[in-house]
Every structure is written in structure tokens, then in C-alpha cells.
Design a protein around this motif. Structure first.
Motif, mmCIF file in Angstrom:
data_model
loop_
_atom_site.group_PDB
_atom_site.id
_atom_site.type_symbol
_atom_site.label_atom_id
_atom_site.label_comp_id
_atom_site.label_asym_id
_atom_site.label_seq_id
_atom_site.Cartn_x
_atom_site.Cartn_y
_atom_site.Cartn_z
ATOM 1 N N ALA A 184 0.827 -1.204 0.000
ATOM 2 C CA ALA A 184 0.000 0.000 0.000
ATOM 3 C C ALA A 184 0.862 1.254 0.000
ATOM 4 O O ALA A 184 0.527 2.255 -0.674
ATOM 5 N N LEU A 185 1.957 1.243 0.748
ATOM 6 C CA LEU A 185 2.859 2.395 0.755
ATOM 7 C C LEU A 185 3.454 2.631 -0.625
ATOM 8 O O LEU A 185 3.545 3.781 -1.089
ATOM 9 N N GLU A 186 3.863 1.579 -1.304
ATOM 10 C CA GLU A 186 4.445 1.727 -2.635
ATOM 11 C C GLU A 186 3.442 2.324 -3.613
ATOM 12 O O GLU A 186 3.787 3.178 -4.434
ATOM 13 N N GLU A 187 2.193 1.894 -3.506
ATOM 14 C CA GLU A 187 1.179 2.347 -4.461
ATOM 15 C C GLU A 187 0.591 3.708 -4.097
ATOM 16 O O GLU A 187 0.408 4.566 -4.964
ATOM 17 N N LEU A 188 0.309 3.923 -2.817
ATOM 18 C CA LEU A 188 -0.462 5.084 -2.398
ATOM 19 C C LEU A 188 0.349 6.133 -1.656
ATOM 20 O O LEU A 188 -0.104 7.275 -1.522
ATOM 21 N N GLY A 189 1.512 5.742 -1.145
ATOM 22 C CA GLY A 189 2.288 6.667 -0.340
ATOM 23 C C GLY A 189 1.767 6.724 1.081
ATOM 24 O O GLY A 189 0.730 6.149 1.420
ATOM 25 N N PRO A 190 2.495 7.408 1.955
ATOM 26 C CA PRO A 190 2.100 7.457 3.369
ATOM 27 C C PRO A 190 0.848 8.278 3.598
ATOM 28 O O PRO A 190 0.548 9.222 2.858
ATOM 29 N N THR A 191 0.115 7.897 4.639
ATOM 30 C CA THR A 191 -1.077 8.633 5.060
ATOM 31 C C THR A 191 -0.688 9.697 6.082
ATOM 32 O O THR A 191 0.472 9.819 6.472
ATOM 33 N N GLU A 192 -1.682 10.454 6.524
ATOM 34 C CA GLU A 192 -1.431 11.451 7.569
ATOM 35 C C GLU A 192 -1.093 10.814 8.903
ATOM 36 O O GLU A 192 -0.664 11.508 9.845
ATOM 37 N N HIS A 193 -1.265 9.488 9.010
ATOM 38 C CA HIS A 193 -0.964 8.783 10.256
ATOM 39 C C HIS A 193 0.429 8.164 10.259
ATOM 40 O O HIS A 193 0.833 7.567 11.265
ATOM 41 N N HIS A 194 1.180 8.291 9.171
ATOM 42 C CA HIS A 194 2.502 7.688 9.088
ATOM 43 C C HIS A 194 3.574 8.597 9.685
ATOM 44 O O HIS A 194 3.462 9.819 9.662
ATOM 45 N N ARG A 195 4.601 7.952 10.212
ATOM 46 C CA ARG A 195 5.771 8.662 10.717
ATOM 47 C C ARG A 195 6.712 8.902 9.536
ATOM 48 O O ARG A 195 7.203 7.959 8.928
ATOM 49 N N LEU A 196 6.927 10.146 9.239
ATOM 50 C CA LEU A 196 7.639 10.500 8.014
ATOM 51 C C LEU A 196 9.141 10.652 8.202
ATOM 52 O O LEU A 196 9.848 11.009 7.259
#
Length: 227
Positions: A184-196
Motif C-alpha cells: 500500500a505504501l508503494e502504491e499510495l504513499g504514506p497517510t497522515e498517520h505515518h511517521r515520516l
């Protein structure tokens, strides 16, 4: 190999040293890529705990879920504290853990005289009187209780977050690495809940531009926290 049940041994030693109220602390979510880091705080007194209590990681999901409401009724008091993904990025993990722990301690109805903290590093510090115990989540009843309560609560929180981001499988992986999460990260990128500030972004060239600098941690803390 049979699991040795936790005891009140450390708590009794702190009481003999003058502490009337002792609380156990344990964290969950430290190595997660998404969601908060959560610290549970539990005051148990010296009563016999519900059967089967141990470190949450040694229990099945079904057993944890069944045990958590029993513990919530059994403990003298408990509270949970969170530090958000953004706070983990902005502060670094050591400071984020301390923030979550202080929030949990301040949410208790009574201020403890001493804290039993799982692990060998004291991320809490003064003014709290802290006793660190390696594998305290397995050996100390109050820390085991905090472990289960924190784990079940955070897992439920991540499942709720996952309802808005079904591709990431947060209900199953709680924000930790998994094949579904990686895809999901590869396809959609991080969400607002991810640690960047986490290193998983280094392996995602199309999203690497989103990576944030991590607050400076000491070399020992980086090693301890798995950075």
C-alpha cells in the motif's frame, strides 16, 4: 517452555523502601511505521491478578482481548498516554515516549510514589522515582497489566484508523511492517498517520521527497530503539 507468571517482587521491594503507590509502565507502537506510540500505566496493589496475565506479546490476540476488560476492572487504576506520529517525528522517539508516559501518569487519579519501567533505559526521568526492569512486562504484575491494556487499546485505535485507509491493513498489522502495508505504501504513499522520519521511506523512491528529518537521538538511544 512454560511461561513463568509475573510477580509483585519488585513492587514489594519499592514498598519496603517507602513507596506507598507503585505504578507499572509499558509502551506499544515504538517500532510502528504509523500511528501513535502508546504508554500504559497500571496500579495494581498486591492482589492476585487474573489468570494468564503476562507480557502482551506472549498472548494471542483473542486472549489479550478477553483479558483486557478483566484487567480494567481488576486494577486499582490505569491510564493511557499517546504521542502522535507527528510528535514522534518532531521530538524523536525518546522524547515522544516520555511525553506519552507523562500523559499517562498525569491521567491517573493518584500520583504514584514510584514507577516500574519496562526495559533497561529510563526514558521517563525526574521528577519520577523510576526502577527499570529488563523484561518487566513478563516479570512484574503491574507492568504486565499495563502491557496488555496498552496493546489492546492501541490495536483498537489502529483498526479504527484503518477504516479510512483499508488498503494498509492497519486492523491486522497495527501500523507495523507487513507485506500488505508495504504494498500500500508503494502504491499510495504514506497517510497522515505515518511517521515520516522513519527509514522505510528510503526504499520508496517515489515518496522519498516526503521524508522529514528526525530529531537527534544519541547513538545509544538509536541502538536501543531500533533506528
Amino acid at each position: 517452555m512454560p511461561v513463568v507468571p509475573p510477580t509483585h517482587s519488585v513492587e514489594r521491594s519499592l514498598r519496603r523502601a517507602g513507596a506507598k503507590v507503585v505504578v507499572g509502565l509499558d509502551e506499544v507502537g515504538r517500532g510502528s511505521w504509523a500511528g501513535p506510540v502508546t504508554v500504559g500505566a497500571a496500579i495494581t496493589g498486591l492482589r492476585k491478578p487474573p489468570d494468564g496475565l503476562t507480557d502482551s506479546k506472549l498472548l494471542t490476540e483473542r486472549r489479550r482481548s478477553a483479558l483486557a476488560p478483566l484487567l480494567a476492572d481488576w486494577v486499582s487504576a490505569y491510564a493511557l498516554g499517546h504521542a502522535s506520529a507527528r510528535e514522534c517525528d518532531d521530538l524523536g522517539m525518546t522524547a515522544a515516549l516520555r511525553l506519552a508516559a507523562v500523559r499517562a501518569l498525569e491521567a491517573l487519579p493518584i500520583r504514584p510514589d514510584a514507577v516500574i519501567l519496562d526495559g533497561k533505559h529510563d526514558y521517563l526521568g525526574g521528577p519520577w522515582q523510576v526502577r527499570t526492569v529488563i523484561k518487566g512486562d513478563q516479570s512484574c504484575i503491574c507492568v504486565s497489566a499495563a502491557s496488555v491494556l496498552a496493546k489492546v487499546h492501541r490495536d483498537g485505535l489502529m483498526a479504527e484508523i484503518g477504516e479510512g485507509h483499508p488498503a494498509f491493513g492497519f486492523a491486522e498489522n497495527a501500523g507495523y511492517p507487513s507485506p500488505v502495508h508495504r504494498a500500500a505504501l508503494e502504491e499510495l504513499g504514506p497517510t497522515e498517520h505515518h511517521r515520516l522520519s522513519w527509514s522505510y521511506l528510503d526504499a520508496l523512491p517515489q515518496w522519498r521527497h516526503l521524508k522529514r528529518g528526525r530529531a537527534l537521538e544519541s547513538a545509544d538511544e538509536q541502538l536501543t530503539l531500533g533506528f
